[in-house]
Design a protein around this motif. Sequence first.
Motif, PDB file in Angstrom:
ATOM      1  N   LYS A   1     -46.384  62.926   3.543  1.00 48.14           N
ATOM      2  CA  LYS A   1     -46.731  61.774   2.727  1.00 48.14           C
ATOM      3  C   LYS A   1     -46.942  60.516   3.572  1.00 48.14           C
ATOM      4  O   LYS A   1     -47.726  59.643   3.208  1.00 48.14           O
ATOM      5  N   ARG A   2     -46.215  60.452   4.680  1.00 48.93           N
ATOM      6  CA  ARG A   2     -46.295  59.271   5.550  1.00 48.93           C
ATOM      7  C   ARG A   2     -46.444  59.746   6.981  1.00 48.93           C
ATOM      8  O   ARG A   2     -45.469  59.880   7.710  1.00 48.93           O
ATOM      9  N   HIS A   3     -47.684  60.009   7.363  1.00 52.48           N
ATOM     10  CA  HIS A   3     -47.969  60.651   8.646  1.00 52.48           C
ATOM     11  C   HIS A   3     -47.951  59.610   9.767  1.00 52.48           C
ATOM     12  O   HIS A   3     -48.987  59.112  10.211  1.00 52.48           O
ATOM     13  N   SER A   4     -46.740  59.273  10.214  1.00 56.74           N
ATOM     14  CA  SER A   4     -46.571  58.267  11.250  1.00 56.74           C
ATOM     15  C   SER A   4     -45.247  58.521  11.958  1.00 56.74           C
ATOM     16  O   SER A   4     -44.446  59.358  11.536  1.00 56.74           O
ATOM     17  N   LEU A   5     -45.030  57.775  13.039  1.00 62.47           N
ATOM     18  CA  LEU A   5     -43.765  57.884  13.764  1.00 62.47           C
ATOM     19  C   LEU A   5     -42.601  57.520  12.863  1.00 62.47           C
ATOM     20  O   LEU A   5     -41.575  58.200  12.841  1.00 62.47           O
ATOM     21  N   ARG A   6     -42.767  56.448  12.089  1.00 63.76           N
ATOM     22  CA  ARG A   6     -41.714  56.053  11.148  1.00 63.76           C
ATOM     23  C   ARG A   6     -41.496  57.131  10.088  1.00 63.76           C
ATOM     24  O   ARG A   6     -40.355  57.425   9.705  1.00 63.76           O
ATOM     25  N   GLY A   7     -42.591  57.739   9.610  1.00 61.12           N
ATOM     26  CA  GLY A   7     -42.463  58.797   8.617  1.00 61.12           C
ATOM     27  C   GLY A   7     -41.702  59.986   9.157  1.00 61.12           C
ATOM     28  O   GLY A   7     -40.884  60.594   8.449  1.00 61.12           O
TER      29      GLY A   7
ATOM     30  N   GLY B   1     -56.189  58.293  12.133  1.00 62.53           N
ATOM     31  CA  GLY B   1     -55.293  57.148  11.979  1.00 62.53           C
ATOM     32  C   GLY B   1     -54.961  56.511  13.312  1.00 62.53           C
ATOM     33  O   GLY B   1     -55.239  57.042  14.372  1.00 62.53           O
ATOM     34  N   GLN B   2     -54.335  55.344  13.233  1.00 63.34           N
ATOM     35  CA  GLN B   2     -54.010  54.586  14.421  1.00 63.34           C
ATOM     36  C   GLN B   2     -52.790  55.166  15.110  1.00 63.34           C
ATOM     37  O   GLN B   2     -51.772  55.443  14.477  1.00 63.34           O
ATOM     38  N   ALA B   3     -52.886  55.332  16.427  1.00 63.45           N
ATOM     39  CA  ALA B   3     -51.754  55.846  17.192  1.00 63.45           C
ATOM     40  C   ALA B   3     -50.663  54.778  17.256  1.00 63.45           C
ATOM     41  O   ALA B   3     -50.946  53.582  17.300  1.00 63.45           O
ATOM     42  N   PRO B   4     -49.385  55.216  17.247  1.00 64.48           N
ATOM     43  CA  PRO B   4     -48.298  54.242  17.333  1.00 64.48           C
ATOM     44  C   PRO B   4     -48.306  53.534  18.683  1.00 64.48           C
ATOM     45  O   PRO B   4     -48.755  54.077  19.686  1.00 64.48           O
ATOM     46  N   GLU B   5     -47.799  52.302  18.704  1.00 65.05           N
ATOM     47  CA  GLU B   5     -47.723  51.556  19.940  1.00 65.05           C
ATOM     48  C   GLU B   5     -46.777  52.250  20.918  1.00 65.05           C
ATOM     49  O   GLU B   5     -45.813  52.899  20.524  1.00 65.05           O
ATOM     50  N   LYS B   6     -47.090  52.069  22.202  1.00 59.36           N
ATOM     51  CA  LYS B   6     -46.294  52.726  23.236  1.00 59.36           C
ATOM     52  C   LYS B   6     -44.837  52.295  23.168  1.00 59.36           C
ATOM     53  O   LYS B   6     -43.925  53.100  23.363  1.00 59.36           O
ATOM     54  N   LYS B   7     -44.600  51.003  22.858  1.00 59.87           N
ATOM     55  CA  LYS B   7     -43.225  50.516  22.768  1.00 59.87           C
ATOM     56  C   LYS B   7     -42.460  51.236  21.655  1.00 59.87           C
ATOM     57  O   LYS B   7     -41.278  51.559  21.802  1.00 59.87           O
ATOM     58  N   SER B   8     -43.141  51.492  20.531  1.00 59.91           N
ATOM     59  CA  SER B   8     -42.493  52.183  19.418  1.00 59.91           C
ATOM     60  C   SER B   8     -42.134  53.607  19.799  1.00 59.91           C
ATOM     61  O   SER B   8     -41.051  54.102  19.470  1.00 59.91           O
ATOM     62  N   VAL B   9     -43.052  54.275  20.494  1.00 59.80           N
ATOM     63  CA  VAL B   9     -42.801  55.649  20.920  1.00 59.80           C
ATOM     64  C   VAL B   9     -41.635  55.705  21.896  1.00 59.80           C
ATOM     65  O   VAL B   9     -40.724  56.536  21.762  1.00 59.80           O
ATOM     66  N   VAL B  10     -41.645  54.816  22.882  1.00 61.65           N
ATOM     67  CA  VAL B  10     -40.568  54.790  23.870  1.00 61.65           C
ATOM     68  C   VAL B  10     -39.229  54.489  23.182  1.00 61.65           C
ATOM     69  O   VAL B  10     -38.206  55.119  23.478  1.00 61.65           O
ATOM     70  N   GLY B  11     -39.228  53.541  22.266  1.00 66.99           N
ATOM     71  CA  GLY B  11     -38.010  53.218  21.539  1.00 66.99           C
ATOM     72  C   GLY B  11     -37.473  54.396  20.750  1.00 66.99           C
ATOM     73  O   GLY B  11     -36.267  54.676  20.765  1.00 66.99           O
ATOM     74  N   ALA B  12     -38.370  55.100  20.074  1.00 67.23           N
ATOM     75  CA  ALA B  12     -37.948  56.266  19.292  1.00 67.23           C
ATOM     76  C   ALA B  12     -37.390  57.350  20.198  1.00 67.23           C
ATOM     77  O   ALA B  12     -36.381  58.001  19.865  1.00 67.23           O
ATOM     78  N   MET B  13     -38.022  57.559  21.358  1.00 67.03           N
ATOM     79  CA  MET B  13     -37.536  58.572  22.288  1.00 67.03           C
ATOM     80  C   MET B  13     -36.160  58.205  22.850  1.00 67.03           C
ATOM     81  O   MET B  13     -35.291  59.069  23.012  1.00 67.03           O
ATOM     82  N   LEU B  14     -35.964  56.925  23.131  1.00 70.24           N
ATOM     83  CA  LEU B  14     -34.670  56.487  23.662  1.00 70.24           C
ATOM     84  C   LEU B  14     -33.572  56.662  22.618  1.00 70.24           C
ATOM     85  O   LEU B  14     -32.459  57.099  22.941  1.00 70.24           O
ATOM     86  N   ILE B  15     -33.879  56.325  21.375  1.00 72.02           N
ATOM     87  CA  ILE B  15     -32.890  56.502  20.307  1.00 72.02           C
ATOM     88  C   ILE B  15     -32.562  57.988  20.131  1.00 72.02           C
ATOM     89  O   ILE B  15     -31.390  58.376  19.997  1.00 72.02           O
ATOM     90  N   ALA B  16     -33.605  58.831  20.140  1.00 68.75           N
ATOM     91  CA  ALA B  16     -33.384  60.267  20.002  1.00 68.75           C
ATOM     92  C   ALA B  16     -32.542  60.809  21.153  1.00 68.75           C
ATOM     93  O   ALA B  16     -31.630  61.626  20.952  1.00 68.75           O
TER      94      ALA B  16
END
Length: 220
Positions: free
Chosen positions: A101-107, A187-202
């Motif tokens: 339903k929400r095809h994104s990094l946040r989703g 769709g628009q690719a997520p920003e690099k900062k968002s991806v790096v942040g998500a990876m660090l949290i994971a």
Amino acid sequence: MTVKNKTHRLTLMAMFAALAYIVMLVGRFPISSVDFLKYDPKDVILVICGFILGPMPALLVTFVVSVIEMLTVSSTGLIGLIMNVLSSAGFACTAAFVYKKRHSLRGAAVGLVLGALVMTALMLMWNYFITPYYMGMPREAVASMLVPVFLPFNLIKSALNAAIAMLIYKPISRALHRAGLVEPAGGQAPEKKSVVGAMLIAALVLVSCIFIVLIMRGII
């Protein structure tokens, strides 16, 4: 990600089923002091299957893997099959539904968190109803284990699965794209900062869970 045709979809489903079964065989280890509560990472493969193919293919692959597990290595029979399907589907299909339903990094992140919560709630409820039958324990004894034993086990299990899935989903999806089995979603690719942040949290969640397991097992 989008799958090019039906043949590729069936190929991916078979591949994910085989991978889930293999990691279940080689990656199983105890988390708590209760012998029958063991972690295995097959739900990581199942949720990635759901992210790529959708919740219904993930449910079908979950059922197939659970049946094969029952027939080959499990000693809990039909009850174990039911619990496996409920646990894995609760996590993987919930996460895949949200991601669809929400095809994104946040989703993906929201889906994994909701999947973890749904799986934990399902396991608390069904352990209360089913565990007394196959463990031969009074229901009152099982009820007394829900919070101190089953709750932390399922929270740690689902957190491990969510963290690992977040870390390896993109590399796997890129590999499947290079193999010609899937196409990148629009769709628009997520920003690099968002991806790096998500990876660090994971990664932080993964390391924290490992330390908690080591402490629970009395290793550190």
